[in-house]
Write a protein that holds these residues in place. Structure first.
Motif, PDB file in Angstrom:
ATOM      1  N   HIS A  18       0.833  -1.192   0.000  1.00 51.04           N
ATOM      2  CA  HIS A  18       0.000   0.000   0.000  1.00 51.04           C
ATOM      3  C   HIS A  18       0.870   1.246   0.000  1.00 51.04           C
ATOM      4  N   THR A  21      -2.027   7.237   2.819  1.00 49.30           N
ATOM      5  CA  THR A  21      -3.375   7.652   2.466  1.00 49.30           C
ATOM      6  C   THR A  21      -3.512   9.094   2.022  1.00 49.30           C
ATOM      7  N   SER A  50      -3.424   3.060   0.553  1.00 49.86           N
ATOM      8  CA  SER A  50      -4.161   2.243   1.497  1.00 49.86           C
ATOM      9  C   SER A  50      -5.247   3.067   2.143  1.00 49.86           C
ATOM     10  N   ARG A  52      -5.648   3.032   5.265  1.00 46.53           N
ATOM     11  CA  ARG A  52      -5.091   3.367   6.558  1.00 46.53           C
ATOM     12  C   ARG A  52      -3.905   4.305   6.377  1.00 46.53           C
ATOM     13  N   SER A  53      -3.776   5.257   7.282  1.00 44.15           N
ATOM     14  CA  SER A  53      -2.680   6.207   7.203  1.00 44.15           C
ATOM     15  C   SER A  53      -1.595   5.855   8.200  1.00 44.15           C
ATOM     16  N   SER A  54      -0.347   5.995   7.764  1.00 40.33           N
ATOM     17  CA  SER A  54       0.768   5.803   8.687  1.00 40.33           C
ATOM     18  C   SER A  54       1.269   7.137   9.212  1.00 40.33           C
ATOM     19  N   ASP A 176       2.076   4.294  12.200  1.00 42.28           N
ATOM     20  CA  ASP A 176       1.944   2.855  11.949  1.00 42.28           C
ATOM     21  C   ASP A 176       3.142   2.372  11.142  1.00 42.28           C
ATOM     22  N   GLU A 179       2.427  -0.339   8.355  1.00 45.07           N
ATOM     23  CA  GLU A 179       1.775   0.189   7.160  1.00 45.07           C
ATOM     24  C   GLU A 179       2.738   1.044   6.353  1.00 45.07           C
ATOM     25  N   LYS A 182       4.933  -1.213   4.278  1.00 42.98           N
ATOM     26  CA  LYS A 182       4.185  -1.719   3.122  1.00 42.98           C
ATOM     27  C   LYS A 182       4.137  -0.660   2.026  1.00 42.98           C
ATOM     28  N   SER A 183       4.036   0.603   2.445  1.00 41.46           N
ATOM     29  CA  SER A 183       4.050   1.698   1.480  1.00 41.46           C
ATOM     30  C   SER A 183       5.384   1.768   0.742  1.00 41.46           C
TER      31      SER A 183
END
Length: 281
Positions: A18, A21, A50, A52-54, A176, A179, A182-183
């Motif tokens: 992802h 966001t 994504s 979801r925000s990191s 996060d 996350e 993953k980004s």
């Protein structure tokens, strides 16, 4: 050091990748050895993001307030200016080895596309560009991109997939980390490289990176770091493995108070950097 660390964990994979966001403000630096070119622009990249925000809004506000001082070598970011040659030495060594480049030539990163995630004012992006890479700087703080633009002149072609993704001293400030990694993986081509540096969550890091650096020596503004947000090397390895990035090498940064310089070391108890590669599809 890295092999001993990695042998303590199973290989974990996660194929979900992802982006963050929020749309980012981005500046691109070309491979010209003398002229760094950039232009501020925004892009809605929601198709790659994504849900979801990191991002940590408190951290964004903190760094936005001091963004004008990025290129002040004696200002709040002085520790990064002093550490930069050592960070670049590790990056140059690992990327040249991975991509089979000559580390002794003037422009060893010729032909490589690199993204600097959390680029700040561009103090890492610019030397990477001078070493031949096409560098894209990404930051969640709009003012940081404007500061980076002051050191460049015009727009060059945008790049979407990158041979190497670099994020230094950033992950300890995101909400996060899993996350976020993953980004980073989503930006990396298959078998591409990822480099992350951060601070170990150890008692030594609390005494040196927070108590000494922020409250005694005043190298950093008070409150720059939250010890609970630091990651241990073991935790970072696992998070990256779950993002399909396998850590291949790890090194520490140690400071010599007599010389005022940083050096690479096997000591990863405080500042450390990890080099990994994305699993081939």
């Amino acid at each position: 050091m890295a092999s001993k660390l990695l042998n303590r964990f199973p290989t974990l994979t996660n194929t979900a990748h992802h982006m963050l966001t929020l749309p980012f403000l981005r500046s691109t630096l070309p491979s010209s050895p003398f002229l760094l070119q950039t232009r501020l622009f925004s892009e809605d990249v929601s198709g790659r993001l994504s849900t979801r925000s990191s991002l940590n809004q408190a951290e964004l506000a903190k760094f936005s307030s001091i963004a004008d001082t990025w290129w002040d070598a004696e200002g709040p970011f002085k520790p990064l200016h002093v550490m930069n040659p050592t960070r670049l030495a590790f990056i140059r060594s690992t990327l040249c080895r991975h991509f089979q480049k000559d580390p002794y030539c003037a422009r060893p990163f010729e032909g490589l596309k690199i993204v600097d995630v959390g680029c700040g004012g561009g103090i890492l992006s610019e030397p990477l560009a001078r070493m031949g890479a096409t560098v894209t700087g990404v930051d969640a703080v709009e003012k940081n991109i404007k500061i980076a633009r002051l050191h460049s002149e015009k727009l060059v072609e945008e790049q979407r997939d990158f041979d190497a993704v670099i994020s230094l001293e950033v992950i300890e400030h995101v909400a996060d980390p899993a996350e976020f990694c993953k980004s980073l993986a989503a930006l990396t081509v298959s078998n591409g490289a990822t480099l992350i540096s951060t601070i170990n969550r150890s008692m030594r890091s609390y005494s040196t990176a927070i108590v000494a650096a922020e409250y005694i020596l005043h190298w950093l503004p008070k409150g720059t770091h939250q010890w609970s947000s630091f990651l241990t090397p073991e935790e970072l390895v696992l998070i990256l493995q779950r993002a399909s990035i396998n850590v291949q090498e790890m090194a520490g940064f140690v400071y010599n108070p007599l010389t005022g310089q940083w050096a690479l070391s096997d000591d990863i108890s405080v500042n450390f950097i990890a080099f990994g590669t994305k699993n081939s599809l």
